[in-house]
Design a protein around this motif. Structure first.
Motif, PDB file in Angstrom:
ATOM      1  N   GLU A 228       0.862  -1.194   0.000  1.00 20.96           N
ATOM      2  CA  GLU A 228       0.000   0.000   0.000  1.00 20.96           C
ATOM      3  C   GLU A 228       0.888   1.231   0.000  1.00 20.96           C
TER       4      GLU A 228
ATOM      5  N   SER B 125      -1.185  -2.721  -8.349  1.00 16.88           N
ATOM      6  CA  SER B 125      -0.023  -3.417  -7.786  1.00 16.88           C
ATOM      7  C   SER B 125       1.266  -2.811  -8.326  1.00 16.88           C
TER       8      SER B 125
ATOM      9  N   TYR C 271       4.096  -3.031 -12.879  1.00 14.29           N
ATOM     10  CA  TYR C 271       2.909  -2.404 -12.313  1.00 14.29           C
ATOM     11  C   TYR C 271       1.669  -2.757 -13.115  1.00 14.29           C
TER      12      TYR C 271
ATOM     13  N   CYS D 127      -2.133   2.670  -9.409  1.00 14.57           N
ATOM     14  CA  CYS D 127      -1.835   1.263  -9.667  1.00 14.57           C
ATOM     15  C   CYS D 127      -2.560   0.354  -8.680  1.00 14.57           C
TER      16      CYS D 127
ATOM     17  N   VAL E 245       0.275   2.730  -5.214  1.00  8.55           N
ATOM     18  CA  VAL E 245      -0.745   1.691  -5.000  1.00  8.55           C
ATOM     19  C   VAL E 245      -2.016   2.338  -4.445  1.00  8.55           C
TER      20      VAL E 245
END
Length: 144
Positions: A80, A90, A113, A88, A84
């Motif tokens: 996180e 991930s 990503y 994104c 993120v």
């Protein structure tokens, strides 16, 4: 959602095994010393620093996904924070350290990503991330 990646190679004056050790086993001391403007705290939340360990870098927890000492490959997954949740779904990064003649090494940093559905890939700050990682390793080398 778009899957993407970016890679940059950095030549370091530091010998590969020495830099591998500093980055993967002594990151807290190294990064807080050479780049206090970038890192305010690095804490291990769980584990012993090996695969599966959770580290908190400033306010972003990261999980160690790979730590191969023989091949000098280190991979982490940002859980996180940072991009993120903003751009994104991930972000995963991998560092590979390769010995070079003259006691130097080449670091290959690859960031993988997946964008959020509403995000266009050029909105990802890819070039900024590449510039930051290059600057970080220049600081490790003692360059300004």
């Amino acid at each position: 959602m778009v899957a993407g990646s970016t890679t940059v190679e950095i030549v370091s004056a530091v010998e590969a095994k020495r830099l591998w050790y500093a980055v993967t086993k002594n990151a807290k001391s190294l990064f807080l010393k050479v780049a206090p403007e970038l890192f305010s705290s690095i804490t291990t939340l769980s584990g012993n620093g090996g695969v599966g360990s959770i580290n908190r870098v400033d306010f972003s927890p990261e999980r160690v996904d790979k730590r191969d000492e023989d091949k000098m490959v280190y991979a982490m997954n940002q859980l996180e924070g940072g991009m993120v949740g903003k751009a994104c779904s991930s972000v995963k990064c991998e560092l590979k350290f390769r010995a070079k003649t003259g006691g130097r090494c080449v670091i290959t940093w690859t960031c993988y990503y997946d964008t959020l559905p509403s995000v266009i890939p050029d909105q990802i700050k890819v070039e900024e991330a590449k510039t930051s990682i290059i600057a970080l390793f220049k600081k490790v080398d003692g360059d300004k």
